[in-house]
Write a protein that holds these residues in place. Structure first.
Motif, mmCIF file in Angstrom:
data_model
loop_
_atom_site.group_PDB
_atom_site.id
_atom_site.type_symbol
_atom_site.label_atom_id
_atom_site.label_comp_id
_atom_site.label_asym_id
_atom_site.label_seq_id
_atom_site.Cartn_x
_atom_site.Cartn_y
_atom_site.Cartn_z
ATOM 1 N N LEU A 80 39.129 14.750 2.299
ATOM 2 C CA LEU A 80 39.035 15.078 3.716
ATOM 3 C C LEU A 80 39.924 16.273 4.018
ATOM 4 C CD1 LEU A 80 39.479 11.515 5.285
ATOM 5 C CD2 LEU A 80 37.350 12.788 5.087
ATOM 6 N N PRO A 81 39.522 17.111 4.962
ATOM 7 C CA PRO A 81 40.428 18.179 5.375
ATOM 8 C C PRO A 81 41.678 17.561 6.013
ATOM 9 C CG PRO A 81 38.305 18.359 6.500
ATOM 10 C CD PRO A 81 38.258 17.135 5.661
ATOM 11 N N ARG A 82 42.785 18.252 5.910
ATOM 12 C CA ARG A 82 44.039 17.725 6.453
ATOM 13 C C ARG A 82 43.944 17.602 7.975
ATOM 14 N NH1 ARG A 82 50.101 18.824 4.905
ATOM 15 N NH2 ARG A 82 51.084 17.994 6.764
ATOM 16 N N PRO A 83 44.175 16.413 8.510
ATOM 17 C CA PRO A 83 44.190 16.243 9.964
ATOM 18 C C PRO A 83 45.342 17.034 10.588
ATOM 19 C CG PRO A 83 44.020 14.123 8.863
ATOM 20 C CD PRO A 83 44.338 15.140 7.812
ATOM 21 N N ALA A 84 45.149 17.485 11.805
ATOM 22 C CA ALA A 84 46.194 18.251 12.492
ATOM 23 C C ALA A 84 47.426 17.383 12.724
ATOM 24 C CB ALA A 84 45.665 18.775 13.821
ATOM 25 N N ALA A 144 50.909 11.080 2.902
ATOM 26 C CA ALA A 144 49.711 11.922 2.962
ATOM 27 C C ALA A 144 50.085 13.401 2.951
ATOM 28 C CB ALA A 144 48.897 11.591 4.207
ATOM 29 N N ALA A 145 51.132 13.771 3.683
ATOM 30 C CA ALA A 145 51.570 15.169 3.705
ATOM 31 C C ALA A 145 51.935 15.640 2.305
ATOM 32 C CB ALA A 145 52.749 15.342 4.658
ATOM 33 N N LYS A 146 52.622 14.790 1.560
ATOM 34 C CA LYS A 146 52.989 15.149 0.179
ATOM 35 C C LYS A 146 51.739 15.264 -0.693
ATOM 36 C CE LYS A 146 56.004 16.097 -2.961
ATOM 37 N NZ LYS A 146 56.831 17.302 -2.894
ATOM 38 N N ALA A 158 45.117 15.321 -2.210
ATOM 39 C CA ALA A 158 44.249 14.822 -1.148
ATOM 40 C C ALA A 158 43.162 15.862 -0.913
ATOM 41 C CB ALA A 158 45.058 14.579 0.117
ATOM 42 N N THR A 159 41.993 15.602 -1.447
ATOM 43 C CA THR A 159 40.928 16.605 -1.377
ATOM 44 C C THR A 159 39.634 16.096 -0.760
ATOM 45 O OG1 THR A 159 40.231 16.036 -3.628
ATOM 46 C CG2 THR A 159 41.832 17.829 -3.394
#
Length: 76
Positions: free
Chosen positions: A53-57, A41-43, A50-51
């Motif tokens: 959802l906003p990136r989770p903390a 997911a980070a990549k 990945a658009t």
């Protein structure tokens, strides 16, 4: 795929190698899977793929929250 493989390899410790293991033990499969998912997911976020959802903390905690937890009823 590369990020998934790297995440899996990073979870093999020297202790595992000393025991002749090339993979982490299956007893930790949920934690291993969450770390792999977070790495992938980070990549995806890094590449702009990945658009939805906003990136989770905390991607690991988010991956864990999305996992199915099987609860089996006892019928006897």
């Amino acid at each position: 795929m590369i990020k998934a493989v790297e995440a899996l390899a990073n979870q093999v410790t020297q202790e595992h190698y000393d025991k002749g293991m090339i993979y982490p033990p299956l007893t930790n499969i949920r934690k291993i899977s969450a770390n792999i998912a977070a790495s992938v997911a980070a990549k995806a976020y890094e590449l702009g793929l990945a658009t939805r959802l906003p990136r989770p903390a905390d991607l690991v905690k988010y991956a864990e929250s999305c996992m199915c937890t099987p609860n089996y009823r006892s019928y006897r």
